[in-house]
Each structure stands twice: as structure tokens, then as C-alpha cells.
Design a protein around this motif. Sequence first.
Motif, PDB file in Angstrom:
ATOM      1  N   LEU A  17      20.360   3.639   5.212  1.00  0.00           N
ATOM      2  CA  LEU A  17      20.500   2.192   5.134  1.00  0.00           C
ATOM      3  C   LEU A  17      20.540   1.754   3.669  1.00  0.00           C
ATOM      4  N   PRO A  18      21.515   0.930   3.295  1.00  0.00           N
ATOM      5  CA  PRO A  18      21.657   0.530   1.891  1.00  0.00           C
ATOM      6  C   PRO A  18      20.405  -0.093   1.291  1.00  0.00           C
ATOM      7  N   ARG A  19      19.607  -0.779   2.087  1.00  0.00           N
ATOM      8  CA  ARG A  19      18.406  -1.414   1.532  1.00  0.00           C
ATOM      9  C   ARG A  19      17.419  -0.389   0.980  1.00  0.00           C
ATOM     10  N   TYR A  20      17.486   0.842   1.452  1.00  0.00           N
ATOM     11  CA  TYR A  20      16.616   1.886   0.914  1.00  0.00           C
ATOM     12  C   TYR A  20      17.178   2.493  -0.366  1.00  0.00           C
ATOM     13  N   GLY A  25      11.198   1.211  -6.129  1.00  0.00           N
ATOM     14  CA  GLY A  25      10.254   2.228  -5.688  1.00  0.00           C
ATOM     15  C   GLY A  25      10.888   3.356  -4.896  1.00  0.00           C
ATOM     16  N   PHE A  26      12.188   3.256  -4.606  1.00  0.00           N
ATOM     17  CA  PHE A  26      12.896   4.315  -3.893  1.00  0.00           C
ATOM     18  C   PHE A  26      13.797   5.049  -4.872  1.00  0.00           C
ATOM     19  N   VAL A  40      18.114  13.681  -1.022  1.00  0.00           N
ATOM     20  CA  VAL A  40      16.696  13.350  -0.869  1.00  0.00           C
ATOM     21  C   VAL A  40      16.530  11.881  -1.185  1.00  0.00           C
ATOM     22  N   VAL A  41      15.846  11.174  -0.302  1.00  0.00           N
ATOM     23  CA  VAL A  41      15.503   9.775  -0.541  1.00  0.00           C
ATOM     24  C   VAL A  41      13.996   9.694  -0.453  1.00  0.00           C
ATOM     25  N   SER A  42      13.370   9.211  -1.509  1.00  0.00           N
ATOM     26  CA  SER A  42      11.917   9.104  -1.512  1.00  0.00           C
ATOM     27  C   SER A  42      11.510   7.671  -1.783  1.00  0.00           C
ATOM     28  N   SER A  50       4.436   2.034  -5.168  1.00  0.00           N
ATOM     29  CA  SER A  50       4.872   3.318  -4.604  1.00  0.00           C
ATOM     30  C   SER A  50       4.572   4.472  -5.539  1.00  0.00           C
ATOM     31  N   GLY A  51       4.175   4.216  -6.736  1.00  0.00           N
ATOM     32  CA  GLY A  51       3.959   5.288  -7.716  1.00  0.00           C
ATOM     33  C   GLY A  51       2.582   5.646  -7.795  1.00  0.00           C
TER      34      GLY A  51
END
Length: 51
Positions: A17-20, A25-26, A40-42, A50-51
Amino acid sequence: MHPHDPTADEDLRPFVLPRYLDRDGFASFLVEHDGFEGLVVSGTTAPGPSG
């Protein structure tokens, strides 16, 4: 992209999904390991940093 050619490069980002991909933070990056290629998507959707 050529479905009949298993060595053809395919952009995997449309499967996410583009929002991710654009969210703070992604991070996303291509990986290759032992002949396996992937994306990989984190990140996290949990409240807080998120950090």
C-alpha cells in the motif's frame, strides 16, 4: 516485466500500500541473498516513535 522470463526484474512496490512506502518511520529497500530477490518494508503503525 516478462512473465515468461523468470530472470526479469519486477518492481515489487505496487504490492505494498502506498501509504506505507511514503509514511514517516517506514523504510523500504531491495534485498538479494543467495539468488533470492525481494523487497523489505519496515516500520510500525503503533503509537509513538518507530526508532
